[in-house]
Design a protein around this motif. Structure first.
Motif, PDB file in Angstrom:
ATOM      1  N   SER A 179       0.845  -1.196   0.000  1.00  0.00           N
ATOM      2  CA  SER A 179       0.000   0.000   0.000  1.00  0.00           C
ATOM      3  C   SER A 179       0.878   1.243   0.000  1.00  0.00           C
ATOM      4  N   LEU A 180       0.501   2.220  -0.838  1.00  0.00           N
ATOM      5  CA  LEU A 180       1.235   3.481  -0.893  1.00  0.00           C
ATOM      6  C   LEU A 180       0.727   4.486   0.127  1.00  0.00           C
ATOM      7  N   VAL A 181      -0.395   4.158   0.780  1.00  0.00           N
ATOM      8  CA  VAL A 181      -0.977   5.046   1.795  1.00  0.00           C
ATOM      9  C   VAL A 181      -1.265   4.230   3.050  1.00  0.00           C
ATOM     10  N   SER A 182      -1.536   4.946   4.133  1.00  0.00           N
ATOM     11  CA  SER A 182      -1.852   4.298   5.403  1.00  0.00           C
ATOM     12  C   SER A 182      -3.354   4.356   5.648  1.00  0.00           C
ATOM     13  N   GLY A 183      -3.829   3.408   6.440  1.00  0.00           N
ATOM     14  CA  GLY A 183      -5.246   3.425   6.788  1.00  0.00           C
ATOM     15  C   GLY A 183      -5.725   2.077   7.278  1.00  0.00           C
ATOM     16  N   ARG A 184      -6.940   2.109   7.812  1.00  0.00           N
ATOM     17  CA  ARG A 184      -7.562   0.886   8.306  1.00  0.00           C
ATOM     18  C   ARG A 184      -8.385   0.249   7.202  1.00  0.00           C
ATOM     19  N   VAL A 185      -8.307  -1.087   7.114  1.00  0.00           N
ATOM     20  CA  VAL A 185      -9.041  -1.819   6.084  1.00  0.00           C
ATOM     21  C   VAL A 185     -10.524  -1.820   6.442  1.00  0.00           C
ATOM     22  N   THR A 186     -11.342  -1.281   5.539  1.00  0.00           N
ATOM     23  CA  THR A 186     -12.793  -1.233   5.755  1.00  0.00           C
ATOM     24  C   THR A 186     -13.555  -2.210   4.875  1.00  0.00           C
ATOM     25  N   TRP A 187     -12.870  -2.788   3.878  1.00  0.00           N
ATOM     26  CA  TRP A 187     -13.538  -3.754   2.983  1.00  0.00           C
ATOM     27  C   TRP A 187     -12.482  -4.693   2.415  1.00  0.00           C
ATOM     28  N   ARG A 188     -12.850  -5.979   2.297  1.00  0.00           N
ATOM     29  CA  ARG A 188     -11.966  -6.984   1.714  1.00  0.00           C
ATOM     30  C   ARG A 188     -12.764  -7.838   0.748  1.00  0.00           C
ATOM     31  N   SER A 189     -12.179  -8.093  -0.426  1.00  0.00           N
ATOM     32  CA  SER A 189     -12.830  -8.921  -1.427  1.00  0.00           C
ATOM     33  C   SER A 189     -12.868 -10.376  -0.968  1.00  0.00           C
ATOM     34  N   ASP A 190     -13.931 -11.074  -1.338  1.00  0.00           N
ATOM     35  CA  ASP A 190     -14.041 -12.500  -1.019  1.00  0.00           C
ATOM     36  C   ASP A 190     -12.970 -13.322  -1.740  1.00  0.00           C
ATOM     37  N   ALA A 191     -12.462 -12.785  -2.847  1.00  0.00           N
ATOM     38  CA  ALA A 191     -11.426 -13.501  -3.612  1.00  0.00           C
ATOM     39  C   ALA A 191     -10.032 -13.309  -3.026  1.00  0.00           C
ATOM     40  N   PHE A 192      -9.920 -12.389  -2.055  1.00  0.00           N
ATOM     41  CA  PHE A 192      -8.592 -12.093  -1.506  1.00  0.00           C
ATOM     42  C   PHE A 192      -8.245 -13.097  -0.416  1.00  0.00           C
ATOM     43  N   HIS A 193      -7.948 -14.345  -0.857  1.00  0.00           N
ATOM     44  CA  HIS A 193      -7.537 -15.435   0.018  1.00  0.00           C
ATOM     45  C   HIS A 193      -6.356 -16.152  -0.619  1.00  0.00           C
ATOM     46  N   ASN A 194      -5.535 -16.768   0.195  1.00  0.00           N
ATOM     47  CA  ASN A 194      -4.381 -17.509  -0.312  1.00  0.00           C
ATOM     48  C   ASN A 194      -4.820 -18.604  -1.270  1.00  0.00           C
ATOM     49  N   GLY A 195      -4.179 -18.615  -2.445  1.00  0.00           N
ATOM     50  CA  GLY A 195      -4.468 -19.639  -3.441  1.00  0.00           C
ATOM     51  C   GLY A 195      -5.568 -19.272  -4.413  1.00  0.00           C
ATOM     52  N   ASN A 196      -6.275 -18.154  -4.176  1.00  0.00           N
ATOM     53  CA  ASN A 196      -7.366 -17.773  -5.079  1.00  0.00           C
ATOM     54  C   ASN A 196      -6.836 -16.978  -6.272  1.00  0.00           C
ATOM     55  N   PRO A 197      -7.369 -17.205  -7.460  1.00  0.00           N
ATOM     56  CA  PRO A 197      -6.994 -16.379  -8.618  1.00  0.00           C
ATOM     57  C   PRO A 197      -7.753 -15.059  -8.601  1.00  0.00           C
ATOM     58  N   VAL A 198      -7.106 -13.998  -9.060  1.00  0.00           N
ATOM     59  CA  VAL A 198      -7.720 -12.676  -9.163  1.00  0.00           C
ATOM     60  C   VAL A 198      -7.425 -12.106 -10.544  1.00  0.00           C
ATOM     61  N   LYS A 199      -8.315 -11.235 -11.030  1.00  0.00           N
ATOM     62  CA  LYS A 199      -8.169 -10.635 -12.345  1.00  0.00           C
ATOM     63  C   LYS A 199      -7.486  -9.275 -12.267  1.00  0.00           C
ATOM     64  N   GLN A 200      -6.878  -8.882 -13.373  1.00  0.00           N
ATOM     65  CA  GLN A 200      -6.218  -7.577 -13.436  1.00  0.00           C
ATOM     66  C   GLN A 200      -7.230  -6.464 -13.192  1.00  0.00           C
ATOM     67  N   GLY A 201      -6.882  -5.538 -12.290  1.00  0.00           N
ATOM     68  CA  GLY A 201      -7.762  -4.422 -11.972  1.00  0.00           C
ATOM     69  C   GLY A 201      -8.805  -4.734 -10.918  1.00  0.00           C
ATOM     70  N   GLU A 202      -8.903  -5.976 -10.485  1.00  0.00           N
ATOM     71  CA  GLU A 202      -9.908  -6.347  -9.490  1.00  0.00           C
ATOM     72  C   GLU A 202      -9.550  -5.751  -8.137  1.00  0.00           C
ATOM     73  N   ALA A 203     -10.554  -5.137  -7.463  1.00  0.00           N
ATOM     74  CA  ALA A 203     -10.341  -4.555  -6.139  1.00  0.00           C
ATOM     75  C   ALA A 203     -10.191  -5.658  -5.101  1.00  0.00           C
ATOM     76  N   LEU A 204      -9.161  -5.538  -4.289  1.00  0.00           N
ATOM     77  CA  LEU A 204      -8.887  -6.542  -3.267  1.00  0.00           C
ATOM     78  C   LEU A 204      -9.134  -6.019  -1.863  1.00  0.00           C
ATOM     79  N   LEU A 205      -8.697  -4.779  -1.584  1.00  0.00           N
ATOM     80  CA  LEU A 205      -8.868  -4.146  -0.278  1.00  0.00           C
ATOM     81  C   LEU A 205      -9.254  -2.690  -0.459  1.00  0.00           C
ATOM     82  N   ARG A 206     -10.007  -2.154   0.521  1.00  0.00           N
ATOM     83  CA  ARG A 206     -10.285  -0.718   0.564  1.00  0.00           C
ATOM     84  C   ARG A 206      -9.966  -0.221   1.961  1.00  0.00           C
ATOM     85  N   LEU A 207      -9.250   0.926   1.986  1.00  0.00           N
ATOM     86  CA  LEU A 207      -8.898   1.560   3.253  1.00  0.00           C
ATOM     87  C   LEU A 207      -9.854   2.716   3.538  1.00  0.00           C
ATOM     88  N   ASP A 208      -9.887   3.119   4.786  1.00  0.00           N
ATOM     89  CA  ASP A 208     -10.695   4.274   5.174  1.00  0.00           C
ATOM     90  C   ASP A 208     -10.196   5.500   4.417  1.00  0.00           C
TER      91      ASP A 208
END
Length: 385
Positions: A79-108
């Motif tokens: 992360s290039l900025v600091s903050g608390r995680v307010t949202w996490r994608s269901d795909a953001f787990h070890n071993g899961n495939p993700v697509k280019q541009g897909e949102a994984l985390l959102r900070l406050d």
């Protein structure tokens, strides 16, 4: 009667002593007159060795080795900025495939939205100041023309420095707004390419510092394998490497096979190992059947140039110290042999100082000596290519 009984033991003892020499003489005569046993000389038995009748020929060279499958693209997602995680994608787990541009985390993003709003206000103020300064600069030019003074006016009189300052403030305000908008966008962490999530370290509610790594992403669009080749191996490579088909095989699952393509041959030699690196790539590894997973250890095999005047010998015929044994006129001969290449359990050795046809000892023993007489047994088995 008494005198006779007294001399009886002495008489018997004397007779016994007289018979002992006679017994010795008789025994000696009997032994000397015994017939001698017949002498029988057993014929010498030569050691039997199993030999293979081989002829030199032309063989397609093969280069084989083992390599680890690695993703072409791998990144430590931070992360290039600091903050608390307010949202996490269901795909953001070890071993899961993700697509280019897909949102994984959102900070406050509250504080970053505030910074953007302030930057927009500062830009609006700077643009207003620039408009006012332009009007004042034009008014200064008209006032100088009305004054009738013949001398050229200075830049300060015409307010040119003030105008440049106002323009510079607008440029700076735009840059500040762009940076604030970028920081606001960075509150959403996205996958930079199609990848698999590895070692995720952030979750909902955790606080992330600027520059902290939240996961490792391994690309899934292409994987690479690096095969190290000795001088003897890379000299077997054909000139056009782009057309070389590379076979990949799982050593634990022989039925699992894949096709690869040579993408690069290193133009430098490793000064420590004296080897060159051959890079093989496979596109869309997860779409293969079965999928080719990063981290797998596979066997790599590719065809090289055809070579003539070679003997294909089984691996058991080559001793640990690099010799082969042949039989010529029922006598053992030893020859130094360095395989030009090896494939499928066979060593291919040059027929440099050997005749076109040889009787190869299939399994030489450590007790063999050059020139030793043997009894060869021709084996009906032939090495398989």
């Amino acid at each position: 009667m008494q005198p006779r009984r007294r001399w009886l033991p002495f008489t018997l003892t004397g007779l016994a002593l007289c018979t002992i020499p006679l017994a010795l003489v008789y025994t000696n005569v009997a032994i000397s007159n015994q017939p001698q046993p017949e002498q029988y000389k057993a014929p010498a038995t030569l050691p039997r060795v199993t030999v293979l009748s081989l002829q030199s020929g032309t063989y397609q060279s093969r280069i084989e080795g083992y390599a680890e499958v690695r993703a072409t693209d791998e990144v430590q997602l931070g992360s290039l900025v600091s903050g608390r995680v307010t949202w996490r994608s269901d795909a953001f787990h070890n071993g899961n495939p993700v697509k280019q541009g897909e949102a994984l985390l959102r900070l406050d993003a509250t504080s970053y939205e505030e910074v953007v709003a302030n930057a927009r206000q500062a830009l609006a103020d700077a643009e207003l100041t620039l408009i006012q300064e332009r009007r004042q600069q034009k008014q200064a030019e008209r006032d100088w023309q009305r004054s009738g003074i013949q001398e050229a006016p200075s830049d300060l009189v015409l307010r040119k420095p003030q105008l440049k300052l106002a323009e510079a403030r607008v440029v700076a305000a735009k840059k500040t707004l762009q940076r604030a908008q970028r920081d606001l966008e960075e509150t959403t962490l996205r996958a930079p390419f199609d990848a698999v999530v590895i070692n995720r370290s952030a979750t909902l509610g955790s606080y992330i510092e600027s520059g902290a790594t939240v996961a490792t992403l391994r690309g899934t669009q292409r994987v690479e394998l690096e095969l190290t080749l000795s001088s003897q191996q890379w000299q077997q490579l054909p000139e056009n490497l782009q057309q070389v088909a590379v076979q990949l095989r799982d050593p634990d699952q022989p039925t699992h096979r894949w096709q690869g393509q040579v993408s690069q041959l290193s133009a430098a030699i490793n000064p420590e190992t004296r080897q060159r690196s051959l890079t093989v790539s496979v596109a869309d590894p997860l779409k293969q059947s079965p999928p080719l997973l990063s981290g797998s250890f596979v066997e790599v095999s590719l065809k090289g140039q055809p070579r003539s005047h070679l003997f294909a010998i089984p691996a058991s015929a080559l001793t640990a110290d690099g010799y082969i044994w042949t039989v010529t006129e029922n006598r053992l001969q030893r020859h130094a042999a360095t395989p030009l290449f090896s494939a499928q359990g066979l060593h291919y050795i040059p027929a440099t100082s050997l005749p076109a046809e040889i009787a190869l000892v299939a399994k030489p023993l450590a007790s063999y000596m050059p020139g030793m007489a043997v009894q060869p047994d021709l084996s009906e088995e032939t090495p398989n290519e």
